[in-house]
Design a protein around this motif. Structure first.
Motif, mmCIF file in Angstrom:
data_model
loop_
_atom_site.group_PDB
_atom_site.id
_atom_site.type_symbol
_atom_site.label_atom_id
_atom_site.label_comp_id
_atom_site.label_asym_id
_atom_site.label_seq_id
_atom_site.Cartn_x
_atom_site.Cartn_y
_atom_site.Cartn_z
ATOM 1 N N GLU A 27 0.828 -1.207 0.000
ATOM 2 C CA GLU A 27 0.000 0.000 0.000
ATOM 3 C C GLU A 27 0.861 1.255 0.000
ATOM 4 O O GLU A 27 0.498 2.265 -0.621
ATOM 5 C CB GLU A 27 -0.937 -0.005 1.215
ATOM 6 C CG GLU A 27 -1.829 1.220 1.331
ATOM 7 C CD GLU A 27 -2.802 1.375 0.183
ATOM 8 O OE1 GLU A 27 -3.458 2.433 0.108
ATOM 9 O OE2 GLU A 27 -2.915 0.465 -0.655
ATOM 10 N N PHE A 28 1.993 1.230 0.698
ATOM 11 C CA PHE A 28 2.912 2.361 0.682
ATOM 12 C C PHE A 28 3.309 2.706 -0.750
ATOM 13 O O PHE A 28 3.239 3.867 -1.173
ATOM 14 C CB PHE A 28 4.163 2.039 1.508
ATOM 15 C CG PHE A 28 5.303 3.001 1.279
ATOM 16 C CD1 PHE A 28 5.386 4.178 1.995
ATOM 17 C CD2 PHE A 28 6.290 2.734 0.336
ATOM 18 C CE1 PHE A 28 6.424 5.074 1.778
ATOM 19 C CE2 PHE A 28 7.339 3.618 0.106
ATOM 20 C CZ PHE A 28 7.404 4.794 0.834
ATOM 21 N N TRP A 29 3.727 1.705 -1.519
ATOM 22 C CA TRP A 29 4.176 1.960 -2.887
ATOM 23 C C TRP A 29 3.017 2.316 -3.809
ATOM 24 O O TRP A 29 3.181 3.120 -4.730
ATOM 25 C CB TRP A 29 4.944 0.757 -3.425
ATOM 26 C CG TRP A 29 6.286 0.586 -2.791
ATOM 27 C CD1 TRP A 29 6.720 -0.432 -2.000
ATOM 28 C CD2 TRP A 29 7.395 1.498 -2.899
ATOM 29 N NE1 TRP A 29 8.009 -0.214 -1.591
ATOM 30 C CE2 TRP A 29 8.454 0.958 -2.129
ATOM 31 C CE3 TRP A 29 7.594 2.705 -3.554
ATOM 32 C CZ2 TRP A 29 9.685 1.593 -2.018
ATOM 33 C CZ3 TRP A 29 8.820 3.348 -3.436
ATOM 34 C CH2 TRP A 29 9.853 2.799 -2.682
ATOM 35 N N GLU A 30 1.839 1.761 -3.539
ATOM 36 C CA GLU A 30 0.671 2.121 -4.363
ATOM 37 C C GLU A 30 0.318 3.584 -4.167
ATOM 38 O O GLU A 30 0.060 4.318 -5.124
ATOM 39 C CB GLU A 30 -0.511 1.221 -3.993
ATOM 40 C CG GLU A 30 -1.709 1.352 -4.930
ATOM 41 C CD GLU A 30 -2.648 2.487 -4.552
ATOM 42 O OE1 GLU A 30 -3.257 3.086 -5.464
ATOM 43 O OE2 GLU A 30 -2.760 2.798 -3.347
ATOM 44 N N ARG A 31 0.324 4.051 -2.915
ATOM 45 C CA ARG A 31 0.031 5.460 -2.638
ATOM 46 C C ARG A 31 1.164 6.374 -3.116
ATOM 47 O O ARG A 31 0.927 7.492 -3.552
ATOM 48 C CB ARG A 31 -0.211 5.665 -1.142
ATOM 49 C CG ARG A 31 -1.498 5.064 -0.636
ATOM 50 C CD ARG A 31 -2.731 5.780 -1.165
ATOM 51 N NE ARG A 31 -3.249 5.222 -2.415
ATOM 52 C CZ ARG A 31 -4.318 5.677 -3.045
ATOM 53 N NH1 ARG A 31 -4.975 6.714 -2.565
ATOM 54 N NH2 ARG A 31 -4.721 5.125 -4.163
ATOM 55 N N PHE A 32 2.408 5.892 -3.023
ATOM 56 C CA PHE A 32 3.548 6.648 -3.546
ATOM 57 C C PHE A 32 3.347 6.917 -5.030
ATOM 58 O O PHE A 32 3.523 8.048 -5.506
ATOM 59 C CB PHE A 32 4.829 5.840 -3.311
ATOM 60 C CG PHE A 32 6.061 6.432 -3.955
ATOM 61 C CD1 PHE A 32 6.807 7.395 -3.295
ATOM 62 C CD2 PHE A 32 6.478 6.021 -5.217
ATOM 63 C CE1 PHE A 32 7.945 7.941 -3.881
ATOM 64 C CE2 PHE A 32 7.611 6.558 -5.813
ATOM 65 C CZ PHE A 32 8.345 7.521 -5.139
ATOM 66 N N SER A 33 2.967 5.905 -5.764
ATOM 67 C CA SER A 33 2.778 6.079 -7.206
ATOM 68 C C SER A 33 1.541 6.918 -7.510
ATOM 69 O O SER A 33 1.567 7.785 -8.388
ATOM 70 C CB SER A 33 2.682 4.707 -7.891
ATOM 71 O OG SER A 33 1.549 3.996 -7.444
ATOM 72 N N PHE A 34 0.440 6.690 -6.751
ATOM 73 C CA PHE A 34 -0.794 7.427 -7.014
ATOM 74 C C PHE A 34 -0.622 8.917 -6.754
ATOM 75 O O PHE A 34 -0.987 9.762 -7.585
ATOM 76 C CB PHE A 34 -1.939 6.872 -6.160
ATOM 77 C CG PHE A 34 -3.202 7.681 -6.265
ATOM 78 C CD1 PHE A 34 -4.051 7.528 -7.349
ATOM 79 C CD2 PHE A 34 -3.536 8.618 -5.296
ATOM 80 C CE1 PHE A 34 -5.210 8.280 -7.469
ATOM 81 C CE2 PHE A 34 -4.687 9.374 -5.403
ATOM 82 C CZ PHE A 34 -5.527 9.211 -6.490
ATOM 83 N N LEU A 174 -2.761 2.543 7.766
ATOM 84 C CA LEU A 174 -3.010 3.947 7.444
ATOM 85 C C LEU A 174 -1.724 4.765 7.506
ATOM 86 O O LEU A 174 -1.502 5.664 6.694
ATOM 87 C CB LEU A 174 -4.048 4.521 8.417
ATOM 88 C CG LEU A 174 -4.477 5.976 8.192
ATOM 89 C CD1 LEU A 174 -5.143 6.154 6.838
ATOM 90 C CD2 LEU A 174 -5.423 6.435 9.306
ATOM 91 N N ILE A 175 -0.861 4.435 8.458
ATOM 92 C CA ILE A 175 0.417 5.136 8.552
ATOM 93 C C ILE A 175 1.241 4.896 7.295
ATOM 94 O O ILE A 175 1.832 5.818 6.719
ATOM 95 C CB ILE A 175 1.189 4.675 9.806
ATOM 96 C CG1 ILE A 175 0.498 5.201 11.068
ATOM 97 C CG2 ILE A 175 2.638 5.163 9.763
ATOM 98 C CD1 ILE A 175 1.060 4.636 12.354
ATOM 99 N N ALA A 176 1.298 3.633 6.844
ATOM 100 C CA ALA A 176 2.046 3.310 5.626
ATOM 101 C C ALA A 176 1.491 4.084 4.438
ATOM 102 O O ALA A 176 2.244 4.617 3.610
ATOM 103 C CB ALA A 176 1.994 1.808 5.358
ATOM 104 N N LEU A 177 0.157 4.165 4.353
ATOM 105 C CA LEU A 177 -0.493 4.901 3.262
ATOM 106 C C LEU A 177 -0.065 6.364 3.268
ATOM 107 O O LEU A 177 0.310 6.927 2.236
ATOM 108 C CB LEU A 177 -2.004 4.775 3.431
ATOM 109 C CG LEU A 177 -2.952 5.385 2.399
ATOM 110 C CD1 LEU A 177 -4.295 4.661 2.472
ATOM 111 C CD2 LEU A 177 -3.183 6.874 2.629
#
Length: 460
Positions: A27-34, A174-177
């Motif tokens: 999720e961290f990388w998904e939000r990073f890209s988004f 949520l923190i990772a996001l």
């Protein structure tokens, strides 16, 4: 729940199952890209893609623009960019309905998420070539639809129904996001603005590839997929339809508010690129870095809102969830009026622009958590998943409206445009304030009649 005991009892990741670490990392990388994509998209289109030298090279762009204009009318380049931003963002939040169906009934969540991470990786890397811009957007929309919902569902499946670690697990998630959202503007935004657009998109693509590898590495630790069984259809009774209708009324403010304050990540980026003095000594802050401030203020807003609610609850004065949303929408209206007034200055000071995001960030804690609380508390148990998906659709429709409203930016000018946008969350706030008591009566009656059903544990 059929999650194996060895997964549920695993405490190898800060007292949680090791799978949580892999899911949070994905999720961290998904939000990073988004968020990296969101930071660059409007600037990229208005400053590069839609220029006369580049736009003819983009595959299908002329046909796509003709199709959009056939529906909404002629558009300037800036209005077309805003419309594209709205369509892209809207479909990002609409396709999870399809992704949830694939995960529940067709492919299984693990396979669906794997496909989604692959599609998003391909989409971001494809953005590195302007010729394939529309193909890249399509890949990103489809990939996000596979990920959003299914990832968080797998987090919930790591725990037994009464395991109190579940809530804390979503806190870690949520923190990772939010860390991904904070880091993205600094890396993706800086590369895109200062080095080259394709470098920024390429960095987002590499991030998503790392997300794919993270998820694949965690597959041995993930819960097995179990497909939902088809059951006989039981019609909703009159009371259930009443409560569904009441909940849908509470979705209208979300639609209106989204169309207004999400402009802060689209057209406002284009405005700030020229109108805001971003100089800090001899250094000019990239416009995309504002996303980092916004992420910090959003986290702060959640803590402040929770602290205020606890204080008021101790005094017996905590507002109900509908009034909380009304307060949040009113705060968003104030933020937009403020930035509209600030936009009348010849050059807007950086701190003045940052203050806008502080006000906006503080309001978010009043908007999403209470709305999700209302939806999951009052919806009939067999309809909770559907109602949460419809809540996402309300946001999606808000993005579509956001794109359509972009046509008025140039004829009105930034100050008037931003202040007129404030009418949307102001209207949303008024609707909730005026209909607060009737809606609560309808929802409360439904809750009393279905108390036993609603008290049963709900597993996402």
């Amino acid at each position: 729940m059929n999650t194996p005991a060895h997964i549920r009892e695993d405490r190898g990741f800060f007292g949680h199952p090791r799978a949580l670490g892999y899911l949070a990392g994905t999720e961290f990388w998904e939000r990073f890209s988004f968020y990296g994509m969101q930071a660059l998209l409007m600037l990229y289109m208005t400053k590069y893609l839609l220029t006369p030298e580049v736009s003819p090279k983009v595959l299908g762009l002329t046909a796509f623009r003709s199709a959009v204009e056939a529906v909404v009318g002629p558009l300037t380049d800036l209005a077309f960019a805003a419309q594209t931003f709205g369509l892209y963002s809207g479909f990002i939040y609409a396709t999870p309905l399809i992704g949830a169906w694939l995960g529940d009934r067709v492919l299984g969540r693990t396979r669906t998420i794997t496909i989604g991470t692959f599609l998003m990786s391909a989409g971001h890397l494809t953005m590195a070539f302007e010729q394939s811009f529309l193909i890249a957007l399509l890949l990103l929309v489809l990939g996000a639809g596979c990920l959003i919902g299914n990832l968080s569902a797998q987090v919930g499946l790591l725990y037994a129904p009464q395991d109190t670690r579940r809530t804390r697990a979503f806190g870690i998630y949520l923190i990772a996001l939010n860390i991904g959202a904070l880091v993205a503007p600094l890396i993706v935004g800086s590369l895109g603005e200062d080095v080259g657009w394709h470098w920024g998109f390429g960095a987002a693509g590499i991030g998503m590839v790392l997300g794919l590898f993270t998820y694949l590495a965690g597959r041995p630790h993930l819960p097995p997929d179990h497909f939902a069984e088809r059951t006989a259809h039981v019609p909703l009774d009159r009371n259930e339809w009443t409560v569904i209708g009441a909940i849908l009324v509470t979705f209208l403010p979300r639609l209106l508010g989204t169309a207004a304050y999400q402009q802060a990540y689209g057209l406002m980026m284009v405005w700030a690129d020229k109108a805001v003095n971003r100089n800090i000594g001899s250094f000019e802050m990239p416009v995309t870095w504002i996303g980092t401030f916004d992420g910090l203020f959003t986290i702060l807003g959640v803590f402040v809102a929770n602290a205020l609610w606890r204080m008021w609850a101790a005094r017996g004065r905590e507002p109900n969830d509908l009034l909380k949303i009304a307060i949040g929408e009113a705060m968003a209206a104030v933020a937009l009026i403020y930035i509209g007034l600030a936009a009348t200055l010849a050059q807007v000071p950086l701190l003045a622009w940052i203050l806008f995001y502080l006000i906006l960030g503080l309001c978010y804690g009043w908007l999403d958590p209470p709305q999700r609380s209302i939806t999951t508390r009052y919806a009939p148990v067999r309809m909770v998943g559907t109602m949460v998906a419809l809540l996402s659709m309300a946001g999606s429709l808000g993005y579509f409206l956001l794109g359509w409203l972009g046509r008025f930016y140039e004829p009105l000018g930034a100050p008037l445009y931003f202040m007129l946008l404030a009418a949307l969350p102001a209207t949303a706030s008024a609707i909730l304030a005026l209909f607060n008591r009737p809606l609560l009566r309808l929802l409360g009656r439904a809750e009393r009649e279905h108390e036993a059903e609603l008290a049963a544990p709900y597993e996402a």
